[in-house]
Design a protein around this motif. Structure first.
Motif, mmCIF file in Angstrom:
data_model
loop_
_atom_site.group_PDB
_atom_site.id
_atom_site.type_symbol
_atom_site.label_atom_id
_atom_site.label_comp_id
_atom_site.label_asym_id
_atom_site.label_seq_id
_atom_site.Cartn_x
_atom_site.Cartn_y
_atom_site.Cartn_z
ATOM 1 N N PRO A 198 41.853 40.224 32.894
ATOM 2 C CA PRO A 198 43.408 39.734 32.647
ATOM 3 C C PRO A 198 43.833 38.917 33.165
ATOM 4 N N ILE A 199 44.156 37.970 32.489
ATOM 5 C CA ILE A 199 45.349 36.653 32.807
ATOM 6 C C ILE A 199 44.350 35.154 33.637
ATOM 7 N N LYS A 200 43.510 35.943 34.375
ATOM 8 C CA LYS A 200 43.182 35.119 35.605
ATOM 9 C C LYS A 200 41.643 34.265 34.584
ATOM 10 N N HIS A 201 41.186 34.788 33.525
ATOM 11 C CA HIS A 201 39.878 34.918 33.504
ATOM 12 C C HIS A 201 40.002 32.802 32.680
ATOM 13 N N ARG A 202 38.454 32.451 32.877
ATOM 14 C CA ARG A 202 38.097 31.045 33.224
ATOM 15 C C ARG A 202 38.687 30.357 31.542
ATOM 16 N N HIS A 203 38.837 31.379 31.055
ATOM 17 C CA HIS A 203 38.746 30.635 29.550
ATOM 18 C C HIS A 203 39.921 29.984 29.234
#
Length: 325
Positions: A198-203
């Motif tokens: 969560p929050i840090k996902h590349r997309h």
């Protein structure tokens, strides 16, 4: 006929490409390539026996460059190594993230870019927004599934919402690809439901770069094979009628369907459609989208982009019938 090569044919998106292209009147599947080669596609996917049978060759830039159209259904980093050698020799639709972002954002979230010169030569392949760029391009960066469903939902409202949106995105397990991992194991996923990265996902950076909005992005894994539902929460800075805003932007878009109630994955699974619903509660806006992650989020969108690149009707051969029931 347009001689077409699929690189990365053994993956799920490669299979979906084959299924679409077999019904395409202009794109002829002329070669399949993979990292190793030596296998046959009908052995990997027995459902293709008697329908389409071919050997998967080991990737070779000189061989690949001989085809008119190349789909790169390969991971990031692998794709840019190929594009660096192929650009200017053929038309390319790249499924990876290698050409979706500016160099800084890409290197912050992925790895050093070995082909930054071609970042300027690529077009972002979301036709409803970037259609005219795609038509003129020889290199299209096919968007990710999460960004596709999110950006299409946000786009009609960008001028009406405050900066800072929350995106709750849920995907079927096929979005993770064929390779087994701890989070895609049957025992982990069956009768289960959880958020990951969560929050840090590349997309998240892809969504921010294309919309200009700060995004809190939380992806979650559904215990289903295919499909994606995205719920977006935003604060309105103008009083609007959400469904009218959607219709104003997408009224003439064949593959965007505006719904008058929350949308369902089952209605788009197996198709190129993106179904969208929106509603407000005072100044709070709810946007709800669904797509097939393997099709609209990958393979059918790639074919739509290729259609535009060659001057054909965008919707040519794209799937329209959902897997219902």
């Amino acid at each position: 006929m347009i001689k077409t090569a699929i690189v990365g044919a053994s993956g799920y998106t490669g299979l979906e490409l084959i299924k679409i292209l077999l019904n395409h009147p202009h794109f002829e599947i002329s070669a399949l390539f993979g990292s190793e080669g030596g296998e046959r596609i009908e052995d990997i996917y027995p459902s293709l026996k008697g329908v389409f049978e071919a050997e998967i060759q080991k990737s070779d830039v000189e061989k690949i460059a001989k085809y008119d159209l190349v789909f790169l259904a390969v991971p990031h980093k692998t794709a840019m190594a190929l594009v660096k050698e192929l650009y200017g020799k053929t038309k390319i639709v790249d499924f990876s993230a290698d050409y979706r972002l500016n160099q800084k954002n890409y290197e912050d979230f992925y790895c050093p870019h070995i082909d930054p010169a071609n970042l300027e030569n690529s077009s972002y392949g979301l036709p409803e927004i970037f259609r005219e760029y795609v038509k003129k391009s020889n290199l299209v960066a096919n968007p990710g599934c999460y960004p596709t469903a999110t950006i299409l939902g946000l786009y009609p409202f960008i001028d009406y919402i405050e900066n800072g949106v929350f995106v709750d995105a849920k995907s079927g397990v096929s979005g993770a690809g064929k390779k087994l991992s701890a989070t895609t194991h049957f025992v982990k996923d069956n009768e289960n439901f959880f958020a990951y990265n969560p929050i840090k996902h590349r997309h998240s950076v892809e969504i921010k770069e294309k919309t200009g909005l700060d995004v809190t992005f939380v992806p979650q894994l559904l215990p289903i094979t295919r499909g994606m539902q995205v719920s977006i929460y935003a604060k309105l800075k103008k009083d609007i009628e959400p469904l009218e805003a959607l219709k104003n932007i997408y009224a003439n878009e064949e593959f965007i369907r505006i719904a008058d109630k929350p949308v369902e994955i089952k209605n788009v699974a197996g198709t190129h459609y993106c179904d969208i619903f929106a509603a407000k509660n005072g100044n709070m806006l709810f946007i709800n989208t669904v797509i097939d992650n393997l099709l609209r989020g990958a393979s059918s969108q790639a074919v739509a982009n290729a259609n535009l690149m060659f001057g054909y009707d965008e919707g040519l051969a794209l799937p329209k019938i959902a897997y219902v029931p």
